[in-house]
Write an enzyme that holds these catalytic residues in place. Structure first.
Site, PDB file in Angstrom:
ATOM      1  N   TRP A  94      37.132  34.659  41.958  1.00  0.00           N
ATOM      2  CA  TRP A  94      37.877  35.802  41.463  1.00  0.00           C
ATOM      3  C   TRP A  94      38.914  35.380  40.425  1.00  0.00           C
ATOM      4  O   TRP A  94      38.607  34.695  39.483  1.00  0.00           O
ATOM      5  CB  TRP A  94      38.484  36.604  42.623  1.00  0.00           C
ATOM      6  CG  TRP A  94      37.446  37.240  43.511  1.00  0.00           C
ATOM      7  CD1 TRP A  94      36.861  36.681  44.617  1.00  0.00           C
ATOM      8  CD2 TRP A  94      36.834  38.535  43.363  1.00  0.00           C
ATOM      9  NE1 TRP A  94      35.930  37.550  45.159  1.00  0.00           N
ATOM     10  CE2 TRP A  94      35.899  38.689  44.419  1.00  0.00           C
ATOM     11  CE3 TRP A  94      36.990  39.571  42.457  1.00  0.00           C
ATOM     12  CZ2 TRP A  94      35.122  39.835  44.578  1.00  0.00           C
ATOM     13  CZ3 TRP A  94      36.220  40.722  42.612  1.00  0.00           C
ATOM     14  CH2 TRP A  94      35.310  40.849  43.661  1.00  0.00           C
ATOM     15  N   SER A  95      40.175  35.772  40.604  1.00  0.00           N
ATOM     16  CA  SER A  95      41.158  35.596  39.520  1.00  0.00           C
ATOM     17  C   SER A  95      41.614  34.157  39.303  1.00  0.00           C
ATOM     18  O   SER A  95      42.305  33.887  38.318  1.00  0.00           O
ATOM     19  CB  SER A  95      42.372  36.491  39.757  1.00  0.00           C
ATOM     20  OG  SER A  95      42.048  37.834  39.470  1.00  0.00           O
ATOM     21  N   THR A  96      41.228  33.243  40.163  1.00  0.00           N
ATOM     22  CA  THR A  96      41.464  31.837  39.845  1.00  0.00           C
ATOM     23  C   THR A  96      40.735  31.481  38.555  1.00  0.00           C
ATOM     24  O   THR A  96      41.092  30.523  37.863  1.00  0.00           O
ATOM     25  CB  THR A  96      41.019  30.952  41.021  1.00  0.00           C
ATOM     26  OG1 THR A  96      41.782  31.335  42.185  1.00  0.00           O
ATOM     27  CG2 THR A  96      41.265  29.482  40.765  1.00  0.00           C
TER      28      THR A  96
END
Length: 393
Positions: free
Chosen positions: A72-74
């Site tokens: 995801w947003s990593t």
């Protein structure tokens, strides 16, 4: 949460960091971990590289050394790295108007909006105002055209508001206009391929057999998620739920094939730690640096602290975003050095870099927790790393 049996933990851990192994084990025993991996690099060398548990909800596939998972947003750290690499090469001016590279972006009063506002979530474009389906999100040309035409939700540069999905299209389209390549191709050809880093934006079909299945916790099925999202203020609703996505979507071939530079990254903990280590610059990257020292310092150049307009309720204190990554700050989100930085992913994953300590960390997992940031599993691992005597600021 009830205690559960601890699976066999594979990998290696330097004796000094046995506390990290203990915290990793405790994540399985008392924090609901299903399958996960953690890697800690110190001055570019691995001092922790652990993995264990299961790659699927049915517990039929063990988590292996090379298991990949959607983080995801990593992913945003990898996309930011691409932008900073272009800036370091003199191809991107972070203070230039976005419209200098992407002329259509000048619409709706955005002619002078600088590139740095895209990287720091201060562009006011946290989400689209019109309904946008998941199928439409997979359409790069449609999504970027709608963003170019959209008016900001607030005066750009005055506040940060988390651009959960739009960040990847905004920064990514600037990358594409400069290089002619989508971010996934640029990352593969300029960073991960040459350096042998096991990370990609999108998942090549040939790698599907290595991918872990993402699993929502029982307390947060899609219907409950949708009900909670409906209570958000308009800007947060646009940022986090237009479209509403979750584990079931991310497990599909369509999601894995899509160009989603804010949320579609797939990698190992080792790959995440290596990528975030590159953001430290030339001093601690084991000879694999890409960014000059000034460029690396620019990554964590604070753009102004505030209560984030989208995620503010998730933190005890105001937060500050650098140019693409969140600063640890008073929340200690990335350890005790307030100028350390990193990025969390929906469900719990994390990448972290602390230049003063010469440290980078990658943590990935498939059981998605209920915290929007600072998942207890991630925080336990970070605390254990610094408890080993790692020097920070």
């Amino acid at each position: 949460m009830a205690e559960q049996a601890v699976p066999h933990i594979d990998g290696r851990c330097d004796a000094r960091f046995e506390g990290v192994r203990a915290a990793f084990t405790e994540n399985f025993r008392v924090r609901g971990e299903l399958g996960a991996a953690v890697t800690v690099l110190l001055d570019g060398e691995p001092v922790v590289d652990l993995w264990g548990g299961w790659a699927d909800a049915a517990r039929t596939r063990p988590w292996e050394r090379d298991t990949l998972v959607n983080v995801w947003s990593t992913t945003k750290g990898a996309t930011a790295l691409c932008a900073h690499l272009l800036a370091d090469r003199g191809l991107l001016d972070l203070d230039a108007p976005v419209a200098a590279y992407w002329p259509e972006f000048a619409a709706a009063g955005k002619a002078d909006l600088p590139v740095r506002h895209l990287l720091s979530h201060r562009a006011g474009l946290a989400g689209l105002r019109e309904p946008h389906t998941l199928a439409q999100l997979y359409d790069w040309e449609l999504t970027t055209a709608r963003l170019a035409a959209t008016a900001p939700w607030w005066e750009p540069g005055t506040r940060s508001g988390y651009h959960a999905l739009t960040y990847g299209f905004l920064v990514g389209e600037v990358i594409r206009r400069i290089t002619g390549q989508l971010p996934s191709a640029f990352l593969r050809e300029e960073v991960c391929g040459p350096l042998g880093i096991d990370f990609s934006i999108g998942l090549p079909e040939k790698e599907a057999g290595r991918a872990a299945e993402l699993v929502h916790p029982p307390a947060a099925p899609g219907s409950a998620q949708a009900a909670a999202a409906s209570q958000l203020p308009p800007v947060a609703l646009a940022a986090l739920a237009n479209p509403l996505t979750g584990a079931a979507d991310a497990n599909t071939p369509a999601w894995r094939a899509a160009e989603l530079p804010a949320a579609g990254g797939h990698g190992t903990a080792r790959g995440v730690a290596a990528l975030y280590g590159l953001l430290i610059g030339p001093d601690h990257a084991d000879g694999r640096s890409l960014l000059s020292a000034p460029a690396a310092e620019r990554v964590r150049e604070g753009q102004g602290g505030c209560r984030d307009l989208v995620l503010g309720a998730a933190f005890e204190h105001d937060t500050e975003v650098g140019l693409g990554l969140w600063l640890s700050g008073a929340n200690g989100s990335y350890g005790p050095n307030p100028r350390a930085f990193g990025h969390d992913g929906f469900g719990g994953s994390c990448g972290l870099a602390d230049p003063e300590a010469g440290l980078s960390i990658g943590y990935v997992m498939n059981h998605m927790g209920g915290h929007i940031a600072n998942d207890p599993r991630k925080m336990a691992l970070i605390e254990a790393v610094y408890a080993a005597g790692v020097a920070s600021a």
